[in-house]
Design a protein around this motif. Structure first.
Motif, PDB file in Angstrom:
ATOM      1  N   GLU A  86      -3.791  16.126   9.813  1.00  0.00           N
ATOM      2  CA  GLU A  86      -2.599  15.538  10.424  1.00  0.00           C
ATOM      3  C   GLU A  86      -2.430  16.053  11.846  1.00  0.00           C
ATOM      4  O   GLU A  86      -2.006  15.315  12.737  1.00  0.00           O
ATOM      5  CB  GLU A  86      -1.369  15.828   9.570  1.00  0.00           C
ATOM      6  CG  GLU A  86      -1.404  15.071   8.251  1.00  0.00           C
ATOM      7  CD  GLU A  86      -0.232  15.365   7.338  1.00  0.00           C
ATOM      8  OE1 GLU A  86       0.624  16.207   7.680  1.00  0.00           O
ATOM      9  OE2 GLU A  86      -0.179  14.738   6.256  1.00  0.00           O
ATOM     10  N   GLU A  87      -2.789  17.303  12.091  1.00  0.00           N
ATOM     11  CA  GLU A  87      -2.678  17.879  13.431  1.00  0.00           C
ATOM     12  C   GLU A  87      -3.606  17.166  14.416  1.00  0.00           C
ATOM     13  O   GLU A  87      -3.220  16.900  15.558  1.00  0.00           O
ATOM     14  CB  GLU A  87      -2.992  19.381  13.400  1.00  0.00           C
ATOM     15  CG  GLU A  87      -1.959  20.216  12.690  1.00  0.00           C
ATOM     16  CD  GLU A  87      -2.038  20.114  11.157  1.00  0.00           C
ATOM     17  OE1 GLU A  87      -3.124  19.793  10.620  1.00  0.00           O
ATOM     18  OE2 GLU A  87      -1.016  20.343  10.506  1.00  0.00           O
ATOM     19  N   LYS A  97      -2.110  13.771  15.204  1.00  0.00           N
ATOM     20  CA  LYS A  97      -1.004  13.940  16.154  1.00  0.00           C
ATOM     21  C   LYS A  97      -1.537  14.136  17.567  1.00  0.00           C
ATOM     22  O   LYS A  97      -1.032  13.544  18.519  1.00  0.00           O
ATOM     23  CB  LYS A  97      -0.136  15.133  15.761  1.00  0.00           C
ATOM     24  CG  LYS A  97       0.765  14.882  14.591  1.00  0.00           C
ATOM     25  CD  LYS A  97       1.564  16.142  14.274  1.00  0.00           C
ATOM     26  CE  LYS A  97       2.274  16.010  12.965  1.00  0.00           C
ATOM     27  NZ  LYS A  97       2.958  17.249  12.574  1.00  0.00           N
ATOM     28  N   SER A 122      -0.664  11.165  20.171  1.00  0.00           N
ATOM     29  CA  SER A 122       0.556  11.508  20.898  1.00  0.00           C
ATOM     30  C   SER A 122       0.580  10.960  22.323  1.00  0.00           C
ATOM     31  O   SER A 122       1.649  10.799  22.904  1.00  0.00           O
ATOM     32  CB  SER A 122       0.757  13.023  20.919  1.00  0.00           C
ATOM     33  OG  SER A 122      -0.297  13.647  21.613  1.00  0.00           O
ATOM     34  N   LYS A 168       6.107   9.026  21.439  1.00  0.00           N
ATOM     35  CA  LYS A 168       6.666  10.022  20.533  1.00  0.00           C
ATOM     36  C   LYS A 168       6.334   9.664  19.084  1.00  0.00           C
ATOM     37  O   LYS A 168       6.652   8.578  18.610  1.00  0.00           O
ATOM     38  CB  LYS A 168       8.172  10.129  20.707  1.00  0.00           C
ATOM     39  CG  LYS A 168       8.787  11.207  19.848  1.00  0.00           C
ATOM     40  CD  LYS A 168      10.257  11.366  20.098  1.00  0.00           C
ATOM     41  CE  LYS A 168      10.810  12.452  19.188  1.00  0.00           C
ATOM     42  NZ  LYS A 168      12.264  12.556  19.341  1.00  0.00           N
ATOM     43  N   ILE A 169       5.696  10.615  18.398  1.00  0.00           N
ATOM     44  CA  ILE A 169       5.352  10.458  16.989  1.00  0.00           C
ATOM     45  C   ILE A 169       6.449  11.111  16.161  1.00  0.00           C
ATOM     46  O   ILE A 169       6.793  12.273  16.372  1.00  0.00           O
ATOM     47  CB  ILE A 169       3.990  11.106  16.681  1.00  0.00           C
ATOM     48  CG1 ILE A 169       2.881  10.359  17.420  1.00  0.00           C
ATOM     49  CG2 ILE A 169       3.729  11.146  15.178  1.00  0.00           C
ATOM     50  CD1 ILE A 169       1.518  10.998  17.294  1.00  0.00           C
ATOM     51  N   SER A 185       6.275  11.059  12.622  1.00  0.00           N
ATOM     52  CA  SER A 185       5.608  11.703  11.493  1.00  0.00           C
ATOM     53  C   SER A 185       4.187  11.181  11.345  1.00  0.00           C
ATOM     54  O   SER A 185       3.853  10.097  11.821  1.00  0.00           O
ATOM     55  CB  SER A 185       6.373  11.474  10.192  1.00  0.00           C
ATOM     56  OG  SER A 185       6.378  10.100   9.843  1.00  0.00           O
ATOM     57  N   VAL A 186       3.372  12.001  10.699  1.00  0.00           N
ATOM     58  CA  VAL A 186       1.996  11.646  10.357  1.00  0.00           C
ATOM     59  C   VAL A 186       1.813  12.016   8.894  1.00  0.00           C
ATOM     60  O   VAL A 186       2.284  13.069   8.448  1.00  0.00           O
ATOM     61  CB  VAL A 186       0.970  12.423  11.216  1.00  0.00           C
ATOM     62  CG1 VAL A 186      -0.446  12.182  10.730  1.00  0.00           C
ATOM     63  CG2 VAL A 186       1.100  12.047  12.672  1.00  0.00           C
ATOM     64  N   VAL A 233       0.841   6.700  10.735  1.00  0.00           N
ATOM     65  CA  VAL A 233       1.428   7.332  11.919  1.00  0.00           C
ATOM     66  C   VAL A 233       2.717   6.580  12.200  1.00  0.00           C
ATOM     67  O   VAL A 233       2.712   5.353  12.308  1.00  0.00           O
ATOM     68  CB  VAL A 233       0.495   7.235  13.152  1.00  0.00           C
ATOM     69  CG1 VAL A 233       1.162   7.861  14.363  1.00  0.00           C
ATOM     70  CG2 VAL A 233      -0.846   7.885  12.878  1.00  0.00           C
ATOM     71  N   PHE A 288       5.754   5.991  14.802  1.00  0.00           N
ATOM     72  CA  PHE A 288       6.158   6.155  16.190  1.00  0.00           C
ATOM     73  C   PHE A 288       7.641   5.845  16.354  1.00  0.00           C
ATOM     74  O   PHE A 288       8.237   5.141  15.550  1.00  0.00           O
ATOM     75  CB  PHE A 288       5.366   5.200  17.089  1.00  0.00           C
ATOM     76  CG  PHE A 288       3.950   5.623  17.313  1.00  0.00           C
ATOM     77  CD1 PHE A 288       2.940   5.143  16.508  1.00  0.00           C
ATOM     78  CD2 PHE A 288       3.620   6.485  18.335  1.00  0.00           C
ATOM     79  CE1 PHE A 288       1.627   5.533  16.712  1.00  0.00           C
ATOM     80  CE2 PHE A 288       2.318   6.875  18.560  1.00  0.00           C
ATOM     81  CZ  PHE A 288       1.317   6.402  17.737  1.00  0.00           C
ATOM     82  N   SER A 315       5.844   2.069  12.282  1.00  0.00           N
ATOM     83  CA  SER A 315       4.647   2.674  11.728  1.00  0.00           C
ATOM     84  C   SER A 315       3.529   1.669  11.756  1.00  0.00           C
ATOM     85  O   SER A 315       3.763   0.471  11.710  1.00  0.00           O
ATOM     86  CB  SER A 315       4.920   3.087  10.278  1.00  0.00           C
ATOM     87  OG  SER A 315       3.774   3.589   9.671  1.00  0.00           O
TER      88      SER A 315
END
Length: 88
Positions: A10-11, A14, A18, A22-23, A25-26, A42, A44, A83
């Motif tokens: 997930e990192e 992101k 990104s 602006k995200i 959540s993932v 993802v 947004f 999303s």
């Protein structure tokens, strides 16, 4: 997104997404053992960010497995976020 490698986190998603906005959540779907099921979402802040990300990231290789496939994309609108999902 679908066809995600087991090494995609997930990192990393992101980090890669990104730049498009602006995200909020993932999420990468996992099985009962915590292993990736190969797809995720993802979310947004705006639909414009989601559209830019879809246009730019379609076919981009995120891991060793290969490129993201040609897409049938659904933009999901829910209250205040947008999303996109690469369906399996």
């Amino acid at each position: 997104m679908k066809n995600l490698d087991q090494d995609i986190t997930e990192e990393l998603i992101k980090l890669k997404f990104s730049e498009f906005g602006k995200i909020l959540s993932v999420y990468i779907a996992t099985d009962d053992n915590g292993n990736s099921r190969g797809f995720g979402f993802v979310n947004f802040e705006s639909s414009d960010c989601a559209k830019r990300a879809m246009e730019a990231m379609n076919g981009v290789q995120l891991g060793a497995y290969g490129a993201l496939p040609l897409l049938h994309i659904n933009i999901i609108r829910s209250l205040t976020y947008y999303s996109f999902f690469y369906p399996c």
